[in-house]
Scaffold this active site. Structure first.
Site, mmCIF file in Angstrom:
data_model
loop_
_atom_site.group_PDB
_atom_site.id
_atom_site.type_symbol
_atom_site.label_atom_id
_atom_site.label_comp_id
_atom_site.label_asym_id
_atom_site.label_seq_id
_atom_site.Cartn_x
_atom_site.Cartn_y
_atom_site.Cartn_z
ATOM 1 N N GLN A 80 69.645 33.933 49.062
ATOM 2 C CA GLN A 80 68.408 34.166 49.614
ATOM 3 C C GLN A 80 67.376 33.384 49.187
ATOM 4 O O GLN A 80 66.864 33.276 47.856
ATOM 5 C CB GLN A 80 67.939 35.653 49.366
ATOM 6 C CG GLN A 80 66.579 36.130 49.921
ATOM 7 C CD GLN A 80 66.564 37.280 49.861
ATOM 8 O OE1 GLN A 80 67.243 38.092 49.611
ATOM 9 N NE2 GLN A 80 65.179 37.930 50.221
ATOM 10 N N PHE A 81 67.009 32.108 49.777
ATOM 11 C CA PHE A 81 66.167 31.041 49.196
ATOM 12 C C PHE A 81 64.788 31.702 49.019
ATOM 13 O O PHE A 81 64.084 30.912 48.191
ATOM 14 C CB PHE A 81 66.162 29.867 50.112
ATOM 15 C CG PHE A 81 65.359 30.047 51.452
ATOM 16 C CD1 PHE A 81 63.967 29.639 51.305
ATOM 17 C CD2 PHE A 81 66.106 30.610 52.593
ATOM 18 C CE1 PHE A 81 63.406 29.562 52.607
ATOM 19 C CE2 PHE A 81 65.310 30.711 53.720
ATOM 20 C CZ PHE A 81 64.077 30.240 53.778
ATOM 21 N N THR A 82 64.383 32.866 49.635
ATOM 22 C CA THR A 82 63.048 33.181 49.492
ATOM 23 C C THR A 82 62.744 33.657 48.158
ATOM 24 O O THR A 82 61.524 33.964 47.694
ATOM 25 C CB THR A 82 62.707 34.387 50.726
ATOM 26 O OG1 THR A 82 63.626 35.243 50.600
ATOM 27 C CG2 THR A 82 62.493 33.456 51.974
#
Length: 150
Positions: A80-82
């Protein structure tokens, strides 16, 4: 690396309506990879997660690790890059600190493999896919670990 760890009684991830990863009791780990992360961050995080004692013992105290569960427990690992969103300016988050796929994918795969090498069952989503994650947070217990804050 930044991990949001949720103790769950069950969880699954679907892509285009198909279940691609599913676990019973264990952890959902949402994993963000920073542009400057490396193998030492993977090792640190795997050690912390695999030994984390947040499951209840016979006296009701959070004193047991994932490996000590009767069925061994499991991990649903979701990239999850966010988690590296920068919200300081304006209303649209910036993700420039998140690692690019050429850096993030090998580290995400190494993270999952090291968890397996530690004897844990690991299910995953698909890197970069639009995923639907469903879970039942048990407790609720949610813990955040950031390797930049060791």
């Amino acid at each position: 690396m930044r991990a949001v760890i949720q103790r769950v009684s069950e969880a699954r991830v679907t892509i285009d309506g198909a279940v691609v990863g599913e676990i019973g009791q264990g952890f959902v780990v949402l994993l963000g990879i920073h542009e400057e992360d490396g193998p030492e961050d993977v090792s640190y995080l795997v050690r912390k997660i695999s030994m984390m004692r947040v499951f209840e013992d016979d006296e009701g105290k959070m004193n047991r690790s994932l490996a000590s569960l009767a069925d061994g427990g499991a991990i649903l690992s979701i990239s999850q890059f966010t988690l590296y969103a920068d919200t300081k300016k304006g209303n649209r988050p910036s993700f420039v600190k998140a690692a690019r796929p050429e850096v993030a994918i090998p580290l995400y795969e190494a993270f999952n493999q090291k968890l397996r090498d530690a004897g844990l069952t690991v299910a995953t989503g698909e890197f970069g896919a639009d995923m639907k994650v469903a879970l039942v947070n048990d407790g609720p217990v949610t813990i955040i670990i950031d390797t930049r804050e060791k």
